[in-house]
Write a protein that holds these residues in place. Sequence first.
Motif, mmCIF file in Angstrom:
data_model
loop_
_atom_site.group_PDB
_atom_site.id
_atom_site.type_symbol
_atom_site.label_atom_id
_atom_site.label_comp_id
_atom_site.label_asym_id
_atom_site.label_seq_id
_atom_site.Cartn_x
_atom_site.Cartn_y
_atom_site.Cartn_z
ATOM 1 N N MET A 1 -17.191 -34.014 -24.112
ATOM 2 C CA MET A 1 -18.353 -34.891 -24.262
ATOM 3 C C MET A 1 -19.002 -35.309 -22.949
ATOM 4 S SD MET A 1 -18.642 -35.145 -27.493
ATOM 5 C CE MET A 1 -17.677 -34.875 -28.980
ATOM 6 N N LEU A 2 -18.310 -35.122 -21.844
ATOM 7 C CA LEU A 2 -18.851 -35.680 -20.600
ATOM 8 C C LEU A 2 -19.061 -34.637 -19.499
ATOM 9 C CD1 LEU A 2 -16.732 -38.985 -20.561
ATOM 10 C CD2 LEU A 2 -19.095 -38.719 -21.312
ATOM 11 N N ARG A 3 -19.188 -33.390 -19.874
ATOM 12 C CA ARG A 3 -19.562 -32.387 -18.860
ATOM 13 C C ARG A 3 -20.981 -31.918 -19.148
ATOM 14 N NH1 ARG A 3 -15.822 -27.650 -19.396
ATOM 15 N NH2 ARG A 3 -15.636 -28.514 -21.487
ATOM 16 N N ASP A 4 -21.631 -31.429 -18.103
ATOM 17 C CA ASP A 4 -22.994 -30.915 -18.275
ATOM 18 C C ASP A 4 -22.948 -29.380 -18.397
ATOM 19 O OD1 ASP A 4 -25.717 -30.810 -18.505
ATOM 20 O OD2 ASP A 4 -26.115 -32.061 -16.747
ATOM 21 N N LEU B 1 -25.849 -29.725 -26.286
ATOM 22 C CA LEU B 1 -25.077 -30.821 -25.681
ATOM 23 C C LEU B 1 -25.765 -32.169 -25.864
ATOM 24 C CD1 LEU B 1 -23.699 -29.308 -22.333
ATOM 25 C CD2 LEU B 1 -22.665 -29.320 -24.608
ATOM 26 N N THR B 2 -27.097 -32.182 -25.826
ATOM 27 C CA THR B 2 -27.772 -33.480 -25.998
ATOM 28 C C THR B 2 -27.419 -34.069 -27.357
ATOM 29 O OG1 THR B 2 -29.769 -32.469 -26.908
ATOM 30 C CG2 THR B 2 -29.771 -32.925 -24.554
ATOM 31 N N GLN B 3 -27.201 -33.207 -28.335
ATOM 32 C CA GLN B 3 -26.849 -33.691 -29.651
ATOM 33 C C GLN B 3 -25.356 -34.025 -29.720
ATOM 34 O OE1 GLN B 3 -27.164 -31.051 -33.229
ATOM 35 N NE2 GLN B 3 -28.915 -32.354 -33.622
ATOM 36 N N ARG C 1 -22.607 -40.491 -24.468
ATOM 37 C CA ARG C 1 -23.507 -40.738 -23.337
ATOM 38 C C ARG C 1 -24.265 -42.055 -23.513
ATOM 39 N NH1 ARG C 1 -22.336 -37.188 -19.169
ATOM 40 N NH2 ARG C 1 -22.316 -35.032 -19.917
ATOM 41 N N ALA C 2 -24.631 -42.368 -24.751
ATOM 42 C CA ALA C 2 -25.456 -43.557 -24.996
ATOM 43 C C ALA C 2 -24.627 -44.847 -24.944
ATOM 44 C CB ALA C 2 -26.156 -43.442 -26.344
#
Lengths: 253, 325
Positions: free
Chosen positions: A74-77, A238-240, A246-247
């Motif tokens: 969840m926390l990698r780009d 990933l944005t989804q 992230r939020a």
Amino acid sequence: MTDRAALFEYLLRLGDSTLILGHRVSEWCGHAPALEEDIALANTALDLIGQTQMWLGLAGEVEGAGRSADDLAMLRDVWEFRNLLLVEQPNGDYGKTILRQCLFDAFHFELLTELTHARDDRIAGIAAKALKEVTYHLDRSSETVIGLGDGTEESNARLQAALDLLWPYVGEMFAADAVDAAMHKSGIAPDLAVLRSRFDTRIDAILTEATLTKPDSAYAQSGGKTGFRHSEHLGHMLTQMQWLQRAYPGATW
Amino acid sequence: MYAQMVTSEATQDDPDKLAAFQARIDAGDKIEPKDWMPEGYRKTLIRQIGQHAHSEIVGQLPEGNWITRAPTLERKAILLAKVQDEAGHGLYLYGAAETLGVSRDELTEMLLDGRMKYSSIFNYPTLTWADMGAVGWLVDGAAIMNQVPLQRTSYGPYSRAMIRICKEESFHQRQGYHIMMKMAQGTPAQKKMAQDALNRFWYPSLMMFGPSDTDSVHSAQSMKWKIKMNTNDELRQKFVDQTVPQAQYLGLSVPDETLRWNDEKGGYDFAEPDWSEFYDVIKGNGPCNTERLAARNKAWDDGAWVREGLMAHAEKKRAARMAAE
């Protein structure tokens, strides 16, 4: 590259490919062509997410920086992901989804079969568990590809179009780099050239039965498993996928 | 309750046969597909089981809406397993309906062209992750209220489907409550999200039981046939009595200022939902009716070539086998 760094990279490749494909397959939920397909897709996605938890969990352990499987997912780009380009390709129609699944399953099956003999019990253990699931995935995806290829004119045309579109992503699965070489040398990963020949034998048989024509181009896209250049599709996914983490940083769910 | 306002069919069968049939039901016998049954019993059951099956299928959509945004791998896996169960429930129920002489495809077409309904609850949107908690806790909780007694329903295949379904539903409700618990104990934003979900899902959940049917002729007939085991009001009361303490435990407020414990009846007094909203949703004017039906129609239409392709292949194989024999 140290052995530990190579092992970490290698585990990310395994876990990221199952994660991204599991996610893609889960996008079908409630929209499949038949109830049985909905169930089978959810089941496949569920297996792949379960495998992800194991691979990325072990990756975090090997890295030793305190990152959990969820942190890694969840926390990698985009540039930190190590999945194959094939699995991040959008679902398209059902033909594209099932053909992508079949190509991946045929590779995944051979890979896991070899990984059950890895000189690392943790890896061999995960591979053995995953292999049971993937044996079923491959049975099902290959049968469906055969059924649709050898179905109607339309289903054949759709499957052929999917094959033409996805074939350039096959090569990356078998292109060995320094990480693969290091893993092979330490008795963990198989020789990818051997895997390729088994894959070809199997896929050729499936495609023949499905009355589909294998594209004669050997051109292979690359950049997924090295993380050098993913497709544009991954970032949107990933944005989804990572939205909540992230939020609302630091929240537990 | 995934079947709402199922109208029972009038029946014009031989009175002797009807009396013998009723005697079997009263004696607790299970009616099996090959047994004689009144036409009204058969038709009512098709409508009820079909509506329940459709609800399972359409019910995949509001949860599917969050599978790709689940916050952790474990939550994603649990939600996938749950939605997979629901598709499986749809399958058992369509199977039970098929024993009454209607095919799954016929039922599906009736859903898609609006002749058959699914539960009003699935026409509400799922807006935040807390809605996955609220759906499991409240919606599955309400469904269980109805489905547990239906395990004893008179029609054998329906009863057996319910027994399998109930085992899985209680897991669904627990996972929903667990999501709510995490959020209620989480950050202020999470707690706010949980309260917001309860606010939006409380009354639609009460509507799941349908309007009061104490005086309904249809319900009386269905209850006599043991197709319906309790009145809507009984089940709604039971649901409220069970759910209010759970909300209190979470530290959330039920959005009903009139809610009071009534010692005399040994249950809560509570406000009725807005039944005009319920009828609007049933008529197709709920917040998501259009999207839900459009999504199911699209899945069916887009999938036609797949179904046809697989059928054609099966037919070729069958023909080849025949030729070889």
